[in-house]
Design a protein around this motif. Structure first.
Motif, PDB file in Angstrom:
ATOM      1  N   GLY A 148      26.053  -3.653  51.111  1.00  0.00           N
ATOM      2  CA  GLY A 148      25.103  -3.849  52.220  1.00  0.00           C
ATOM      3  C   GLY A 148      25.495  -4.514  53.196  1.00  0.00           C
ATOM      4  O   GLY A 148      26.157  -4.459  53.826  1.00  0.00           O
ATOM      5  N   ALA A 149      24.417  -3.857  54.481  1.00  0.00           N
ATOM      6  CA  ALA A 149      24.626  -4.055  55.798  1.00  0.00           C
ATOM      7  C   ALA A 149      23.551  -5.261  55.889  1.00  0.00           C
ATOM      8  O   ALA A 149      22.822  -5.406  56.102  1.00  0.00           O
ATOM      9  N   ILE A 150      24.065  -6.569  56.372  1.00  0.00           N
ATOM     10  CA  ILE A 150      23.854  -7.619  56.512  1.00  0.00           C
ATOM     11  C   ILE A 150      23.965  -7.984  58.442  1.00  0.00           C
ATOM     12  O   ILE A 150      24.595  -7.476  59.735  1.00  0.00           O
ATOM     13  N   ASP A 151      21.774  -8.152  59.031  1.00  0.00           N
ATOM     14  CA  ASP A 151      21.461  -8.284  60.103  1.00  0.00           C
ATOM     15  C   ASP A 151      20.167  -9.287  59.674  1.00  0.00           C
ATOM     16  O   ASP A 151      19.819  -9.088  59.247  1.00  0.00           O
ATOM     17  N   CYS A 152      19.926 -10.111  61.422  1.00  0.00           N
ATOM     18  CA  CYS A 152      19.015 -10.842  61.844  1.00  0.00           C
ATOM     19  C   CYS A 152      18.530  -9.963  62.742  1.00  0.00           C
ATOM     20  O   CYS A 152      18.573  -9.861  63.368  1.00  0.00           O
ATOM     21  N   GLN A 179      15.669 -12.035  58.404  1.00  0.00           N
ATOM     22  CA  GLN A 179      17.446 -11.681  57.690  1.00  0.00           C
ATOM     23  C   GLN A 179      16.413  -9.768  57.122  1.00  0.00           C
ATOM     24  O   GLN A 179      15.527 -10.154  56.721  1.00  0.00           O
ATOM     25  N   ILE A 180      17.594  -9.257  57.404  1.00  0.00           N
ATOM     26  CA  ILE A 180      17.709  -8.040  56.707  1.00  0.00           C
ATOM     27  C   ILE A 180      18.614  -7.754  55.928  1.00  0.00           C
ATOM     28  O   ILE A 180      20.017  -7.751  56.633  1.00  0.00           O
ATOM     29  N   ILE A 181      18.746  -6.842  54.685  1.00  0.00           N
ATOM     30  CA  ILE A 181      19.860  -5.938  54.661  1.00  0.00           C
ATOM     31  C   ILE A 181      19.359  -5.486  53.417  1.00  0.00           C
ATOM     32  O   ILE A 181      18.327  -4.976  53.313  1.00  0.00           O
ATOM     33  N   ASN A 190      17.047  -6.330  50.944  1.00  0.00           N
ATOM     34  CA  ASN A 190      16.791  -7.765  51.311  1.00  0.00           C
ATOM     35  C   ASN A 190      15.604  -8.033  52.657  1.00  0.00           C
ATOM     36  O   ASN A 190      16.211  -7.638  52.874  1.00  0.00           O
ATOM     37  N   ILE A 191      14.518  -9.182  52.182  1.00  0.00           N
ATOM     38  CA  ILE A 191      14.190  -9.653  53.591  1.00  0.00           C
ATOM     39  C   ILE A 191      13.722 -10.383  53.085  1.00  0.00           C
ATOM     40  O   ILE A 191      13.707 -10.660  52.266  1.00  0.00           O
ATOM     41  N   VAL A 192      14.040 -12.106  54.424  1.00  0.00           N
ATOM     42  CA  VAL A 192      13.495 -12.863  54.186  1.00  0.00           C
ATOM     43  C   VAL A 192      12.730 -13.180  55.113  1.00  0.00           C
ATOM     44  O   VAL A 192      13.871 -13.229  56.691  1.00  0.00           O
ATOM     45  N   ALA A 193      11.701 -13.944  55.258  1.00  0.00           N
ATOM     46  CA  ALA A 193      11.181 -13.879  56.756  1.00  0.00           C
ATOM     47  C   ALA A 193       9.799 -16.227  56.649  1.00  0.00           C
ATOM     48  O   ALA A 193       8.797 -15.618  55.940  1.00  0.00           O
TER      49      ALA A 193
END
Length: 345
Positions: A148-152, A179-181, A190-193
């Motif tokens: 996975g690649a991750i960024d916000c 957060q987005i993966i 994955n998404i964290v909001a």
């Protein structure tokens, strides 16, 4: 009545909002072609019908009035808002329903979409799910073992009435830091909001379910790729701050090319669902509602990918606030993992 929602988006697209109320049989939208529907609601007819069928049981509520808002109109109007970020009053007036009715209906649609997330957003914890993902990432620039690649990314909001300063990010506007993966095909895994804009990217990961599970060893063979805003870990590889050799420079180049997929995924997410894009203004809702909107858009992003729905030209990745480097002494296992990739890439 769903036809009224379609006509509304046509008027928005052509800059002619009228305040008349139009009532049509909700099956009329089937007469529209898929290109037209995608341009207004981001989905073709078949997918719109699937969404209406899936969301219908939660949207069909008893009412004291003789005519409840039909499920297709609730879904279409909500999708129209997510796709354009238009004001509720414009949507409600042109759809022939009151703004208060629309205001009540849209959160129910968002929540129904969020309940679909378990089927559409899944992180590849299990070895069975990983080989194809690793192969697709390796095809980009030869970087091995990536899951996975991750960024916000920041979603602009109006200044909240409580804890206002916590939402001011490094570019001095109020936001939710999300957060987005994603995988190599730009599908979200994955998404964290839920975090205010001042929250550092690394803190969000550390306190997310994915971060805690990876730290606990849930994935034995694979890693995420993150930028310098994250600490180097055995399960999270970051670029070298000051590469000295050709191998180190090749590592950084391959890392950048591979990780950039998450920036493009964020660009797609905001291009398809313009309510999230700061160029269209800010979301005029409380932070908790904005977080629900973001999560719903994340699910719909993956619905579009699963059905192979085309997206027009995507603008450059969003210019999000730089979280700044994170200074944490990495453990030797993490250093060794990165050195191994540098030696073999």
């Amino acid at each position: 009545m769903a036809m009224a929602a379609l006509a509304l988006l046509d008027d928005i697209a052509n800059g002619r909002i009228r305040r008349e109320r139009v009532f049509r049989d909700h099956n009329d939208f089937l007469a529209q072609d898929d290109d037209w529907l995608i341009s207004r609601f981001r989905f073709p007819r078949a997918v719109l019908l699937e969404l209406c069928a899936e969301l219908g049981p939660n949207l069909e509520r008893e009412t004291m009035r003789s005519h409840a808002i039909p499920v297709p109109l609730q879904v279409l109007t909500t999708l129209g808002f997510l796709a354009t970020g238009s004001f509720q009053r414009e949507l409600a007036d042109r759809s022939g329903i009151s703004q208060s009715s629309l205001s009540r209906a849209m959160p129910v649609v968002w929540d129904g979409i969020i309940r679909m997330s378990a089927r559409y957003i899944r992180f590849p914890y299990d070895a069975f799910d990983q080989p194809n993902i690793k192969m697709q990432f390796a095809a980009i620039a030869g970087f091995p073992n990536v899951i996975g690649a991750i960024d916000c990314t920041h979603i602009a909001i109006k200044a909240p009435s409580e804890e206002e300063f916590a939402y001011v990010n490094r570019k001095h506007f109020h936001s939710i830091n999300v957060q987005i993966i994603c995988d190599a095909q730009m599908r979200l895994t994955n998404i964290v909001a839920r975090w205010p804009g001042s929250t550092h990217d690394s803190y969000i990961l550390t306190n997310s379910m994915v971060g805690m599970r990876l730290q606990a060893g849930r994935v034995r063979d694979g890693w995420l790729l993150g930028d310098r805003g994250y600490p180097l870990k055995t399960w999270l590889l970051t670029p070298l701050t000051n590469p000295q050799t050709d191998r180190e420079r090749r590592y950084n180049n391959a890392h950048s090319r591979t990780r950039s997929v998450v920036e493009r995924a964020i660009g797609q997410l905001k291009c398809r669902w313009r309510c999230l894009d700061r160029t269209g203004g800010m979301l005029l809702y409380r932070p908790d509602k904005v977080c629900r909107i973001v999560l719903a858009c994340g699910v719909l992003h993956n619905v579009a990918h699963r059905h192979g729905i085309p997206l027009g030209e995507v603008a450059a990745p969003p210019d999000d606030p730089d979280p700044g480097p994170i200074y944490v002494q990495p453990n030797q296992q993490a250093v060794h993992a990165r050195q191994h990739v540098i030696a073999t890439i």
